[in-house]
Design an enzyme around this catalytic site. Structure first.
Site, short mmCIF file in Angstrom:
data_model
loop_
_atom_site.label_atom_id
_atom_site.label_comp_id
_atom_site.label_asym_id
_atom_site.label_seq_id
_atom_site.Cartn_x
_atom_site.Cartn_y
_atom_site.Cartn_z
N HIS A 73 31.05 33.35 29.37
CA HIS A 73 31.68 33.32 30.68
C HIS A 73 30.79 34.09 31.65
CE1 HIS A 73 33.82 36.09 33.47
NE2 HIS A 73 34.33 34.96 33.93
N GLY B 295 47.20 30.19 45.66
CA GLY B 295 47.40 28.77 45.88
C GLY B 295 46.16 27.93 45.60
N GLY B 296 45.30 28.43 44.74
CA GLY B 296 44.10 27.68 44.37
C GLY B 296 44.45 26.46 43.53
N HIS C 237 32.12 26.26 26.38
CA HIS C 237 32.66 26.17 25.02
C HIS C 237 31.77 25.24 24.21
CE1 HIS C 237 36.33 28.41 25.79
NE2 HIS C 237 36.54 27.71 26.88
N VAL D 279 30.08 35.24 39.72
CA VAL D 279 29.64 36.10 40.81
C VAL D 279 30.48 35.73 42.02
CG1 VAL D 279 27.30 36.66 40.06
CG2 VAL D 279 27.72 34.50 41.21
N ARG D 280 30.88 36.72 42.81
CA ARG D 280 31.84 36.45 43.87
C ARG D 280 31.67 37.44 45.02
NH1 ARG D 280 34.14 38.72 39.44
NH2 ARG D 280 35.20 40.71 39.73
#
Length: 300
Positions: free
Chosen positions: A107, A259-260, A97, A110-111
């Site tokens: 934004h 639950g992060g 931002h 990568v995952r």
């Protein structure tokens, strides 16, 4: 955790380091502060936040690796056959931002995902992308952004950019506003075609491509003069970011359902935002011009 997941995790930690170094240099003021965290149910991460910099009002770059014995609902909505299976998920996500309204919010993530269930073959896939959200758009900036996106995809097939560009336009769409979140970019998910090495190479290309696409925009726009009118419009339009992330974003839902760490999941939120009832920009104004950029189209 498999050898594949370990390789991806090693790369993602390096990517987080590289992105943070590049953004801190581009900012030229504040640096990133790291907050390492552990997830009680398994895993953890490194959240890094730059606040009140010269360029970035807030920049968050998060690495996480979480694992568990049961996939959350957001992960099995499109893969019901995996319901009840165990999983490993690792990734880097960021939201920037900027302070200057002429420099777009952005934004990227990568995952990598692995899931297994008794009696079934383990499955894996990659996902990610990057997108751009300007407030006062410049055509040359949008073309640069999409040129980098196209060049990232080119070695992987002639149709890849078109497919993932269209997917980005579709995914980052606020249905209740009938507008895109910005001018798009790339979005892909469930990627496993072509084998692990090819998919891993593509994820790495996207990770590097983000820096190639965004850092030049910082140099172009960070010193553009602006006043209170532009600042107030920026704060108003940031509200769309909040709406999308809380209503539609699958990553936000997965993080909360699994639950992060809430602070890390919601680091994408802007530090300041303004909501105004039934705001309408003045006809013919620079603010009204943004409307023309919030529908999917070919930018190249």
């Amino acid at each position: 955790m498999s050898d594949q997941a370990e390789r991806v995790e090693h790369y993602l930690k390096q990517l987080q380091d590289r992105i943070c170094d590049a953004l801190a240099t581009a900012d030229g003021g504040a640096g990133f502060v790291e907050d390492a965290w552990r997830r009680e149910a398994g895993g953890g991460g490194r959240t890094r936040v730059l606040s009140e910099g010269k360029v970035f009002e807030q920049a968050g770059v998060n690495f996480s690796r979480v694992h568990g014995n049961q996939l959350p609902g957001s992960a099995t909505a499109h893969r019901p056959d995996l319901a009840g299976g165990s999983f490993v998920a690792t990734g880097v996500s960021l939201v920037l931002h900027p302070r200057n309204p002429y420099l777009p919010t952005t934004h990227a993530n990568v995952r990598y995902f692995e899931a297994s269930k008794p009696g079934h073959e383990p499955v894996w896939w990659f996902g990610g992308g990057f997108d751009l959200t300007p407030y006062y758009p410049f055509d040359e900036d949008v073309r640069h952004w999409h040129t980098v996106a196209r060049d990232v995809c080119a070695p992987f097939g002639d149709d890849v950019y078109a497919r993932y560009k269209a997917w980005c336009d579709e995914y980052f769409y606020l249905k209740h506003r009938a507008e895109t979140r910005g001018v798009g970019g790339l979005f892909f998910d469930d990627l496993n075609e072509g084998g692990f090495e090819r998919c891993f190479d593509f994820m790495q290309a996207v990770g590097q491509g983000f820096l190639d696409a965004y850092v030049p925009l910082v140099g172009r726009r960070k010193d553009t003069p602006y006043g209170e009118r532009e600042r107030q419009f920026q704060l108003y339009r940031r509200g769309r970011y909040v709406e999308f992330n809380l209503v539609y974003d699958r990553g936000t839902l997965f993080g909360l359902q699994s639950g992060g760490r809430t602070e890390s999941i919601l680091m994408s939120m802007p530090p300041l935002v303004r909501f105004q009832y039934d705001y309408q920009p003045e006809a013919g104004s620079a603010e009204a011009r943004l409307t023309d950029y919030l529908q999917a189209r070919d930018w190249l």
